[in-house]
Enzyme design. Structure first.
Site, PDB file in Angstrom:
ATOM      1  CG  HIS A 122      -1.973  -1.030   1.215  1.00  0.00           C
ATOM      2  ND1 HIS A 122      -2.802  -1.240   0.134  1.00  0.00           N
ATOM      3  CD2 HIS A 122      -2.337  -1.944   2.163  1.00  0.00           C
ATOM      4  CE1 HIS A 122      -3.627  -2.241   0.405  1.00  0.00           C
ATOM      5  NE2 HIS A 122      -3.351  -2.687   1.624  1.00  0.00           N
ATOM      6  CG  ASP A 159      -2.939  -8.591   0.681  1.00  0.00           C
ATOM      7  OD1 ASP A 159      -2.162  -8.872   1.611  1.00  0.00           O
ATOM      8  OD2 ASP A 159      -3.975  -7.914   0.842  1.00  0.00           O
ATOM      9  CG  HIS A 161      -6.529  -5.407   1.763  1.00  0.00           C
ATOM     10  ND1 HIS A 161      -6.041  -6.341   2.648  1.00  0.00           N
ATOM     11  CD2 HIS A 161      -7.651  -4.881   2.329  1.00  0.00           C
ATOM     12  CE1 HIS A 161      -6.828  -6.383   3.713  1.00  0.00           C
ATOM     13  NE2 HIS A 161      -7.817  -5.520   3.539  1.00  0.00           N
ATOM     14  CG  ASP A 246      -5.059 -10.186   3.444  1.00  0.00           C
ATOM     15  OD1 ASP A 246      -4.747 -10.686   2.349  1.00  0.00           O
ATOM     16  OD2 ASP A 246      -4.759  -9.025   3.774  1.00  0.00           O
TER      17      ASP A 246
END
Length: 337
Positions: A122, A159, A161, A246
């Protein structure tokens, strides 16, 4: 597998109640104790020049000084302590080691996997966010290009995200392909199908946002029918996986339904694709916030390289995933299939 580790990464401690805490690495190492063929490797930390290769110099100085002054809340989710800057450099250095080890011939049971934290995908060029301070996969990709004369790097991000930072850093470049399968609408709200890159980088970004409930069969469909042909056409010299765990069905902060065997399936897919591309392959840890499923997922990646053959999904892909696939292929000019 060979796992890159650093004790310094444990010194970044945003608090026991923060999901991205040192227990994540401790849980992984406890789980790996039960498996054979594990080797731990230490690596030199990145330096500020490595960080500045993908991050703005003013930001690098600002986050270093922020940590040196004791840290605090950079934003509501991204918490620093005094040791965070050292940990971020150590984590980026482990990702660089992954690139080095892969390009130096680390294959099969010697395939490298960096267990660094804080995670990185991120972190954009000029800001920390989403638990991330330095973009580890981006630092490693740029290091491979600069230090190894690599022409092209592919980063595949599984991931849950979207890795907005990795995408943004390379969005207008044609030497790094970024691809992500992630949950639609989840933090940070980026990663739409029509985000395909710009300028020289047009077509070198691929996103597949999947709806809540998507599972192993949906991931297999999108990887086989969209990401694999795109990456094979890109022909990378180095293939890095931003490996978050995740998207697991039991992770507390997502609604996707990937199983532990599903991560084994994904590992098999990326390993086989790297072999077809004759690309060096390495893994860089990102998210995963259930300690059990995080450690099981990392362990499953190792088991695949130790000879385990996971079962494929027993169900068919969902209609929703098929629709996403059609839209991704259209956005990238693949035509119908």
């Amino acid at each position: 597998m060979n796992f890159g580790v650093s004790d310094v990464c444990a010194e970044h401690d945003p608090g026991d109640r923060h999901p991205e805490n040192p227990d994540r690495i401790r849980a992984i190492k406890r789980a790996l104790q039960k498996r054979h063929g594990i080797e731990y490797v230490t690596a030199e930390p990145a330096d500020e020049d490595d960080a500045r290769a993908v991050h703005d110099a003013d930001y690098v100085a600002e986050i270093r000084e922020f940590c040196e002054d004791g840290g605090g809340s950079w934003d509501p989710d991204t918490i620093a302590v005094e040791a965070t800057w050292r940990a971020a450099l150590a984590s980026a250095g482990l990702a660089m080691w992954t690139a080095d080890a892969a390009l130096d011939g680390g294959t099969g049971r010697a395939t490298p996997f960096s267990l660094g934290r804080p995670p990185g995908h991120h972190a954009v060029a000029d800001d920390a966010m989403g638990f991330c301070f330095l973009n580890n996969a981006a630092v490693a990709s740029q290091h491979a290009i600069d230090a190894h004369d690599v022409e092209r790097v592919a980063v595949f991000d599984w991931d849950v995200h979207h890795g907005n930072g990795t995408q943004d850093i390379f969005y207008d470049r044609d030497d790094v392909f970024y691809g992500s399968i992630h949950e639609d609408g989840l933090y940070p709200g980026t990663g739409d199908i029509d985000e395909i890159g710009t300028g020289d980088g047009e077509g070198a970004t691929m996103n597949a946002p999947l709806p809540a409930g998507a599972d192993d069969a949906d991931y297999r469909l999108l990887f086989d029918e969209a990401f694999a042909p795109a990456i094979e056409s890109f022909d990378p010299d180095l293939f890095l996986v931003s490996a978050g765990f995740d998207a697991h069905r039991h992770d507390p902060i997502s609604r996707l339904h990937v199983s532990t065997d599903g991560y084994g399936m994904l590992t098999t897919q990326v390993r086989d694709l790297a072999e077809r591309c004759d690309a060096a392959l390495g893994f860089v840890l990102e998210g995963g916030y259930s300690l059990d499923t995080l450690s099981e997922g990392v362990g499953m990646v190792h088991e695949v390289f130790d000879g385990f053959v996971p079962e494929g999904p027993s169900s068919d892909p969902s209609d929703e995933a098929a629709d996403v696939l059609a839209d991704v292929r259209e956005a990238h000019g693949f035509g119908s299939k």
